[in-house]
Design an enzyme around this catalytic site. Sequence first.
Site, PDB file in Angstrom:
ATOM      1  N   ASP A   9       0.847  -1.208   0.000  1.00 16.81           N
ATOM      2  CA  ASP A   9       0.000   0.000   0.000  1.00 16.81           C
ATOM      3  C   ASP A   9       0.880   1.255   0.000  1.00 16.81           C
ATOM      4  O   ASP A   9       0.851   2.030   0.954  1.00 16.81           O
ATOM      5  CB  ASP A   9      -0.958  -0.003   1.214  1.00 16.81           C
ATOM      6  CG  ASP A   9      -0.236  -0.025   2.560  1.00 16.81           C
ATOM      7  OD1 ASP A   9       0.957  -0.391   2.605  1.00 16.81           O
ATOM      8  OD2 ASP A   9      -0.859   0.357   3.577  1.00 16.81           O
ATOM      9  N   ASP A  14       6.737   1.296   2.179  1.00 18.48           N
ATOM     10  CA  ASP A  14       6.439   0.364   1.079  1.00 18.48           C
ATOM     11  C   ASP A  14       7.302   0.697  -0.138  1.00 18.48           C
ATOM     12  O   ASP A  14       7.797  -0.199  -0.830  1.00 18.48           O
ATOM     13  CB  ASP A  14       4.974   0.466   0.640  1.00 18.48           C
ATOM     14  CG  ASP A  14       4.005   0.131   1.751  1.00 18.48           C
ATOM     15  OD1 ASP A  14       3.829   0.968   2.657  1.00 18.48           O
ATOM     16  OD2 ASP A  14       3.419  -0.961   1.706  1.00 18.48           O
ATOM     17  N   GLN A 222       7.052  11.196  11.703  1.00 11.64           N
ATOM     18  CA  GLN A 222       7.456  10.249  12.755  1.00 11.64           C
ATOM     19  C   GLN A 222       7.920  11.003  13.993  1.00 11.64           C
ATOM     20  O   GLN A 222       7.661  10.588  15.118  1.00 11.64           O
ATOM     21  CB  GLN A 222       8.599   9.343  12.248  1.00 11.64           C
ATOM     22  CG  GLN A 222       8.184   8.361  11.163  1.00 11.64           C
ATOM     23  CD  GLN A 222       7.306   7.238  11.679  1.00 11.64           C
ATOM     24  OE1 GLN A 222       7.406   6.841  12.837  1.00 11.64           O
ATOM     25  NE2 GLN A 222       6.439   6.717  10.840  1.00 11.64           N
ATOM     26  N   HIS A 234       9.668  -0.141   8.277  1.00 10.96           N
ATOM     27  CA  HIS A 234       9.018  -1.391   8.677  1.00 10.96           C
ATOM     28  C   HIS A 234       9.012  -2.445   7.554  1.00 10.96           C
ATOM     29  O   HIS A 234       9.377  -3.595   7.757  1.00 10.96           O
ATOM     30  CB  HIS A 234       7.547  -1.137   9.035  1.00 10.96           C
ATOM     31  CG  HIS A 234       7.301  -0.077  10.050  1.00 10.96           C
ATOM     32  ND1 HIS A 234       7.484  -0.263  11.400  1.00 10.96           N
ATOM     33  CD2 HIS A 234       6.843   1.204   9.921  1.00 10.96           C
ATOM     34  CE1 HIS A 234       7.151   0.826  12.068  1.00 10.96           C
ATOM     35  NE2 HIS A 234       6.759   1.736  11.191  1.00 10.96           N
ATOM     36  N   ASP A 235       8.516  -2.008   6.373  1.00  3.17           N
ATOM     37  CA  ASP A 235       8.183  -2.972   5.321  1.00  3.17           C
ATOM     38  C   ASP A 235       9.400  -3.688   4.726  1.00  3.17           C
ATOM     39  O   ASP A 235       9.286  -4.828   4.259  1.00  3.17           O
ATOM     40  CB  ASP A 235       7.391  -2.269   4.212  1.00  3.17           C
ATOM     41  CG  ASP A 235       5.995  -1.875   4.688  1.00  3.17           C
ATOM     42  OD1 ASP A 235       5.512  -2.474   5.672  1.00  3.17           O
ATOM     43  OD2 ASP A 235       5.389  -0.977   4.072  1.00  3.17           O
TER      44      ASP A 235
HETATM   45  C1  BDR Z   1       2.829  -0.518   8.660  1.00  2.00           C
HETATM   46  O1  BDR Z   1       1.728   0.377   8.455  1.00  2.00           O
HETATM   47  C2  BDR Z   1       1.951   1.204   7.362  1.00  2.00           C
HETATM   48  O2  BDR Z   1       1.676   2.522   7.672  1.00  2.00           O
HETATM   49  C3  BDR Z   1       3.381   0.995   6.940  1.00  2.00           C
HETATM   50  O3  BDR Z   1       3.503   1.085   5.531  1.00  2.00           O
HETATM   51  C4  BDR Z   1       3.702  -0.386   7.434  1.00  2.00           C
HETATM   52  O4  BDR Z   1       3.338  -1.370   6.481  1.00  2.00           O
HETATM   53  C5  BDR Z   1       3.498  -0.168   9.973  1.00  2.00           C
HETATM   54  O5  BDR Z   1       2.599  -0.282  11.035  1.00  2.00           O
HETATM   55 CA    CA Z   2       2.847  -0.796   4.178  1.00  2.00          CA
END
Ligand code: BDR
Ligand code: CA
Length: 312
Positions: A9, A14, A222, A234-235
């Site tokens: 997404d 991402d 952030q 994260h991704d």
């Molecule tokens: C996840 O949520 C989304 O906002 C980010 O792309 C990641 O996949 C982190 O909580």
């Molecule tokens: Ca994501």
Amino acid sequence: MSHFILDCDPGHDDAVAMLFAAKHLSLSGITTVFGNTNVDNTTKNALALIDAAGIEVPVAQGAAGPLSGTLESGESVHGKSGLDGANLPQGHQQSVTESGAEFLISAARKESDLVIIAIAPLTNLALALKQAPDIAQKIQEISIMGGSTGVGNVTPVAEFNIFADPEAAAIVFSSGIPIRMAGLNITSKFGINASQVAALRASSALLPREIGGALDYYLTRQHSIYGRTHAPIHDVCAVIPYTHPDLIQYESMHVEVEYQGDITRGQTVCDQRGIMSDDGLSPPKFKNARVAISARGETISNLAIESLLSYT
Ligand code: BDR
Ligand code: CA
């Protein structure tokens, strides 16, 4: 090497994950879903990113909302477009006519070694499993960014990707497909810092420069939301096991998704002690997931920056 599909997404992290995956793996497809913004935007962003990166890969637009419950959006973190701060030209490629779920079904039936890297709400996968339960036997592995062994980022215990569609996540975690889960307990601990963002912004090449602009926006969000001085990627953590397997350590355990609790909806209950059983007497429940428990964060961040700067 396995066949890989990225279910995403985009989304700032991402975008980093997609560009990182495209450098190190051969992607057979990208499926998009609602999440960080609406699915039209996430698809538009995916098409713009692959175009700017010079990658030819089919993109299938997926679900616009969850199986049930209200529509969540990550726009407070990622901005209205889902990728605020970047100014990429519109992509020339079009999405394919198959839906995200249909695309996953055909790929699972065609390839015996399909790995799905799922870095967004799990709705496309759940729809695919509901429509074609046979694919559960055919998918080699699902690598999820989502959930947490501890604290959440939307509620005290729920992480965004799971919270956005807990019913879908419950279907995926109970599908029997081998699962890896990289949750907030590792992914939020490290990320890209201001000087790395500045290095991207100083690039003479369009893609790293625009991603630098995007990450600048994301880092500011952030900081103001969580007080962080790093922007978590994260991704990317869901891609790492296939590119640099030594950088994240996993432990097998039973994981269940809570979707009924008033205050715990979207929690991933990770049985780290191996004590869950159906009635308290029978043996512990099947370890259905490999859960990330530690990561070499600085190395992962440096590798992500290196791969972004390599797009010239
Ligand atoms: C996840 O949520 C989304 O906002 C980010 O792309 C990641 O996949 C982190 O909580
Ligand atoms: Ca994501």
